[in-house]
Design an enzyme around this catalytic site. Sequence first.
Site, PDB file in Angstrom:
ATOM      1  N   ALA A 149      31.968  49.384  37.186  1.00  0.00           N
ATOM      2  CA  ALA A 149      30.550  49.735  37.125  1.00  0.00           C
ATOM      3  C   ALA A 149      30.326  50.884  36.155  1.00  0.00           C
ATOM      4  O   ALA A 149      31.028  51.897  36.196  1.00  0.00           O
ATOM      5  CB  ALA A 149      30.050  50.115  38.516  1.00  0.00           C
ATOM      6  N   GLN A 176      30.815  39.141  36.639  1.00  0.00           N
ATOM      7  CA  GLN A 176      31.107  39.325  38.060  1.00  0.00           C
ATOM      8  C   GLN A 176      29.825  39.524  38.861  1.00  0.00           C
ATOM      9  O   GLN A 176      28.963  40.313  38.480  1.00  0.00           O
ATOM     10  CB  GLN A 176      32.024  40.527  38.292  1.00  0.00           C
ATOM     11  CG  GLN A 176      32.495  40.627  39.742  1.00  0.00           C
ATOM     12  CD  GLN A 176      33.290  41.875  40.035  1.00  0.00           C
ATOM     13  OE1 GLN A 176      32.732  42.976  40.026  1.00  0.00           O
ATOM     14  NE2 GLN A 176      34.584  41.735  40.310  1.00  0.00           N
ATOM     15  N   CYS A 207      35.205  46.088  45.975  1.00  0.00           N
ATOM     16  CA  CYS A 207      34.631  47.421  45.769  1.00  0.00           C
ATOM     17  C   CYS A 207      34.752  48.260  47.043  1.00  0.00           C
ATOM     18  O   CYS A 207      34.304  47.834  48.114  1.00  0.00           O
ATOM     19  CB  CYS A 207      33.169  47.308  45.352  1.00  0.00           C
ATOM     20  SG  CYS A 207      32.388  48.909  45.050  1.00  0.00           S
ATOM     21  N   ASN A 213      46.540  43.969  40.388  1.00  0.00           N
ATOM     22  CA  ASN A 213      45.698  45.075  39.942  1.00  0.00           C
ATOM     23  C   ASN A 213      46.104  46.341  40.689  1.00  0.00           C
ATOM     24  O   ASN A 213      46.372  46.296  41.876  1.00  0.00           O
ATOM     25  CB  ASN A 213      44.231  44.730  40.209  1.00  0.00           C
ATOM     26  CG  ASN A 213      43.262  45.826  39.807  1.00  0.00           C
ATOM     27  OD1 ASN A 213      42.331  46.119  40.551  1.00  0.00           O
ATOM     28  ND2 ASN A 213      43.439  46.425  38.651  1.00  0.00           N
ATOM     29  N   ASP A 255      47.206  50.614  39.273  1.00  0.00           N
ATOM     30  CA  ASP A 255      48.184  51.548  38.691  1.00  0.00           C
ATOM     31  C   ASP A 255      48.951  50.976  37.514  1.00  0.00           C
ATOM     32  O   ASP A 255      50.157  51.210  37.371  1.00  0.00           O
ATOM     33  CB  ASP A 255      49.148  52.049  39.770  1.00  0.00           C
ATOM     34  CG  ASP A 255      48.422  52.782  40.882  1.00  0.00           C
ATOM     35  OD1 ASP A 255      47.800  53.817  40.599  1.00  0.00           O
ATOM     36  OD2 ASP A 255      48.433  52.286  42.031  1.00  0.00           O
ATOM     37  N   GLY A 309      42.252  48.338  35.094  1.00  0.00           N
ATOM     38  CA  GLY A 309      41.029  49.055  35.401  1.00  0.00           C
ATOM     39  C   GLY A 309      41.036  50.430  34.762  1.00  0.00           C
ATOM     40  O   GLY A 309      40.892  50.586  33.554  1.00  0.00           O
ATOM     41  N   ARG A 310      41.261  51.464  35.586  1.00  0.00           N
ATOM     42  CA  ARG A 310      41.151  52.848  35.118  1.00  0.00           C
ATOM     43  C   ARG A 310      42.118  53.167  33.977  1.00  0.00           C
ATOM     44  O   ARG A 310      41.877  54.081  33.192  1.00  0.00           O
ATOM     45  CB  ARG A 310      41.414  53.810  36.286  1.00  0.00           C
ATOM     46  CG  ARG A 310      40.350  53.764  37.370  1.00  0.00           C
ATOM     47  CD  ARG A 310      40.820  54.484  38.630  1.00  0.00           C
ATOM     48  NE  ARG A 310      41.960  53.809  39.229  1.00  0.00           N
ATOM     49  CZ  ARG A 310      42.911  54.423  39.943  1.00  0.00           C
ATOM     50  NH1 ARG A 310      42.865  55.726  40.122  1.00  0.00           N
ATOM     51  NH2 ARG A 310      43.903  53.729  40.465  1.00  0.00           N
TER      52      ARG A 310
END
Length: 409
Positions: free
Chosen positions: A50, A103, A134, A237, A239, A261-262
Site C-alpha cells: 500500500a 490485487q 494484510c 514471502n 525476509d 516486499g520491503r
Amino acid sequence: MPDSIVNAYEESDVLDPRTDSERPSVPPVMKPVDLGPVHVETPVVLSPMAGVTNWPFRVICESYGPDGLYVAEMITARALVARNPKALRLCRFAPSEKIRSLQLYGVNPVIVEQAAKIVIDENMADHVDLNFGCPVPKVTRRGGGSALPWKMDLFREIIQRVVKVCDKANVPVTAKIRVGIDHEHETFLEAGHIAQEEGCKAVTLHARTTAEYYGGHSDWSRIGELVSELDIPVFGNGDIWGANDALAMVSETGCAGVAIGRGCQGRPWLFADIKNAFAGSDERIDPTLGDVCHVIERHAELLTEFYDGDEQMAVHDLRKHIAWYLKGFPVGGSTRRAFMECENLGDVRREIDKLDPSIRFPERIADKPRGRVRFAKKVHLPYGWLESRETTHEEREALFGDDPMDASY
C-alpha cells in the site's frame, strides 16, 4: 461493539538463515510458472504494498528485473465499486508493463465479486490477486486481510465468487495469505487447500502470523509445509533482503517462486540481482549515490505522470521513497530534511545536484533488513471472531454494514 484483541506479542524466534545455514552452492533451477494463460517466465513477484507499488515504482522494478509479476498495490473492493477516483487511479498500468497484475481486498463477498466484475468488464488486468495477508489493525478489526481465513466459509465464498467472474475472461486468480492470526490460530494449510479447491492458480505465503506483524524472522519452514500440501504453485514471502536470500528460500522450501516486499524499498535493483542469481551469476548491482539519484529523478518524473502533471502530489508521494533510497548514505540530516521539503521537480533536482555522485553504496546495509522490521502488534479482530470458524448471521450483518472508510482512501 468493542474489538476482540489477541494480547500476545508474538515474536518469531527463528534465526536469520544467513547466520545459521549454508547458502546453496548450486543455484536452484527456477522453472517458469503458468497461471492459466499467464506465463511467468521467472517466478519472481513484486508484492503489492500500500502506498508503494503504484505503476511508477512497478515500472522501475520491472526495468531491472526478470519477466515476473509486478503487482499493483491493494485496491479496496468497495472503493472500486463506488468508483472512488483514487481507487481508479491505482488500477492504472503503464504501457510497458508486460503482465497487468491487480490485487483486490474486501470482506463482503458480494462487493468483492462486483469489484472483480468491474476489473473484468473494463479489461483492467490480466491477473487478479486476493489479499488475505494484510496484518494492519484497521483491516483485521473488520475481519479483513490476515484475519479473514479464520472464517473458512467467508474465505471460500470470496474466492468462489471472484474465480467464477474471472474464469469467464480466462483471467487467473491467486491468493496471498499469512500463517494465521497467531500460533494458536493457524490457518495457512486449510486456506491453501480451499484456495486450490476453488480454482486459485497459485498461493503466496508470508511466513509470519498476524501477531508477528513484521517482527523477528519469518519461518520459512511453513512455506515448505504448504508446498508439500498443495499441487498449485506456492510463492514464498518474507525476509528476502538480497539475492542470496531468494536462493536460500527456494532451496530450503521448494517453493515455485519468491515474492519481494520491503526488501526492494529504495533498491529496485534487487530484482536485477535476483535475476542474475537464478541464472547462476554472481553479478550484483553496486550503485553509487549518483546511480541512485538517477533513479530518484526518474521516479519523480514517473510519479508526475501518474498524478496527471501535479508535481506537488508527485513529490509528496516520493518522500517516503527518498528516505529508503538514501538509507545508509552519509548525506546528513539537513539533506534529508531538504528533500522532505521539496514541492516540485525543480526542488528535487536542486537537492540531487548538491550530492556527491561518487559515494559508494554502503556495504554495511547491503542486503540488510529495511522498512518495518522488529515490530509486533496486538491483533484487533471483530468482537467474538475466534469463537467459531464459520460466520454467524449477526457477524455478517455487522461486517457488511455501511462503512464510509471502506469506500475511500
